[in-house]
Write a protein that holds these residues in place. Structure first.
Motif, PDB file in Angstrom:
ATOM      1  N   ARG A 220      24.833  -2.183  38.456  1.00 38.04           N
ATOM      2  CA  ARG A 220      23.799  -2.952  39.143  1.00 38.04           C
ATOM      3  C   ARG A 220      22.454  -2.243  39.128  1.00 38.04           C
ATOM      4  O   ARG A 220      21.414  -2.852  39.378  1.00 38.04           O
ATOM      5  CB  ARG A 220      24.243  -3.213  40.596  1.00 38.04           C
ATOM      6  CG  ARG A 220      23.550  -4.391  41.250  1.00 38.04           C
ATOM      7  CD  ARG A 220      24.117  -4.713  42.631  1.00 38.04           C
ATOM      8  NE  ARG A 220      23.736  -3.721  43.627  1.00 38.04           N
ATOM      9  CZ  ARG A 220      24.575  -2.854  44.192  1.00 38.04           C
ATOM     10  NH1 ARG A 220      25.850  -2.866  43.862  1.00 38.04           N
ATOM     11  NH2 ARG A 220      24.154  -1.982  45.085  1.00 38.04           N
ATOM     12  N   THR A 222      19.027  -0.451  37.884  1.00 40.15           N
ATOM     13  CA  THR A 222      18.089  -0.709  36.787  1.00 40.15           C
ATOM     14  C   THR A 222      18.173   0.391  35.732  1.00 40.15           C
ATOM     15  O   THR A 222      17.651   0.236  34.631  1.00 40.15           O
ATOM     16  CB  THR A 222      16.649  -0.783  37.327  1.00 40.15           C
ATOM     17  OG1 THR A 222      16.349   0.417  38.053  1.00 40.15           O
ATOM     18  CG2 THR A 222      16.476  -1.988  38.242  1.00 40.15           C
ATOM     19  N   ARG A 227      22.319  -4.129  32.877  1.00 43.78           N
ATOM     20  CA  ARG A 227      22.287  -4.380  34.314  1.00 43.78           C
ATOM     21  C   ARG A 227      23.023  -5.667  34.634  1.00 43.78           C
ATOM     22  O   ARG A 227      22.807  -6.695  33.994  1.00 43.78           O
ATOM     23  CB  ARG A 227      20.844  -4.454  34.817  1.00 43.78           C
ATOM     24  CG  ARG A 227      20.739  -4.601  36.326  1.00 43.78           C
ATOM     25  CD  ARG A 227      19.294  -4.455  36.782  1.00 43.78           C
ATOM     26  NE  ARG A 227      19.212  -4.565  38.236  1.00 43.78           N
ATOM     27  CZ  ARG A 227      19.024  -5.695  38.901  1.00 43.78           C
ATOM     28  NH1 ARG A 227      18.887  -6.839  38.228  1.00 43.78           N
ATOM     29  NH2 ARG A 227      18.970  -5.718  40.216  1.00 43.78           N
TER      30      ARG A 227
END
Length: 289
Positions: A220, A222, A227
């Motif tokens: 999750r 960045t 992602r």
């Protein structure tokens, strides 16, 4: 119940607690079990789309003090470790070329608490067909722990006896494994030829992400390579490692990973493997050319 937990419970029930004092040894049977699992993973060879062959003959080298503690129970311990390897292979959909055997040996160059695992793929003298794990996956498993300074697999056993079936090897470019049917619906896909380039990618919600490096982190964050916007996915959830075969490794995520319907911490990937992280499904793809 996981493979390792079942293994521990079987040990506890052996010979009315005979193993109790053995567990005080610097090297514990559960550590050896974890090392055998990794030995299978690290030496897995894709034979065709439906078969991945792993070693079936193992030697566990122990220091002199550890060997003295464990050798009186070598037969029973070897049987239990062989059963654990069989259970793990069933979970990971691995196959064997022959019976599973685990031997203990003394190594004078090892200090107390250190050990090595060596392995080979040894074909059965009575059958040309690899031993295959029973159908149907068991409950979720995984492994942990391992040998300090473990040596890579493949060891110097004497040559195979005359008349023994040949070891598995990659078919020639464009060829088929022995016994494979010619092309057609349901026919196993040939192994990539020598020097052939294999393209790898993943598909998430209809989007394709090429895998162009040795590792690909999904999560999750960045900072992840890919992602995934899913509250059930950890910041660094898992990692795909390319190779022969490619594998996926959980990175200590909260919710874990499910590969082809099995909860696991590490698994071999094949073309079409379905990976579930959180509520997101990922399809792993690979093709030659």
């Amino acid at each position: 119940m996981g493979v390792m937990k079942r293994f521990e419970q079987r040990l506890e029930g052996l010979v009315n607690g005979t193993f109790a004092k053995v567990f005080k040894s610097e090297v514990q049977p559960v550590e050896i079990a974890g090392a055998l699992q990794r030995e299978c993973d690290n030496n897995a060879t894709i034979w065709n789309r439906d078969r991945t062959v792993v070693p079936n003959d193992f030697i566990v080298e122990l220091s002199a003090p550890d060997y003295e503690r464990l050798s009186p129970y070598a037969g029973q311990l070897g049987d239990e470790l062989s059963g654990m390897v069989r259970d793990y292979a069933k979970q990971q959909r691995y196959s064997f070329m022959g019976p599973i055997k685990v031997h203990l040996e003394k190594a004078d160059d090892l200090d107390t608490g250190l050990y090595r695992v060596r392995s080979r793929t040894l074909a059965s003298s009575s059958s040309q067909s690899p031993e295959r794990p029973p159908a149907g996956p068991p409950p979720g498993g995984g492994y942990q722990g391992g040998p300090p300074g473990g040596a890579p697999g493949g060891y110097g056993y004497p040559a195979q006896p005359a008349g023994a079936p040949p070891m598995p090897s990659a078919p020639p470019p464009g060829g088929r494994p022995p016994g494979a049917a010619p092309g057609g619906p349901g026919a196993p896909a040939p192994m990539p030829g020598a020097g052939a380039q294999v393209r790898r990618w993943i598909e998430i919600n209809g989007n394709r992400h090429q895998i162009s490096r040795a590792t690909l982190v999904l999560g999750r964050s960045t900072e992840a390579d890919v992602r995934i916007d899913d509250p059930g996915v950890s910041r660094r959830h898992c990692e795909i490692r390319t190779g022969t075969p490619s594998t996926i490794q959980d990175l200590g995520s909260t919710n874990g990973i499910v590969v082809d319907g099995q909860h696991t911490t590490r698994a071999t990937l094949r073309d079409g493997s379905r990976i579930v992280v959180g509520s997101t499904t990922i399809i792993y793809r690979q093709a030659e050319g």
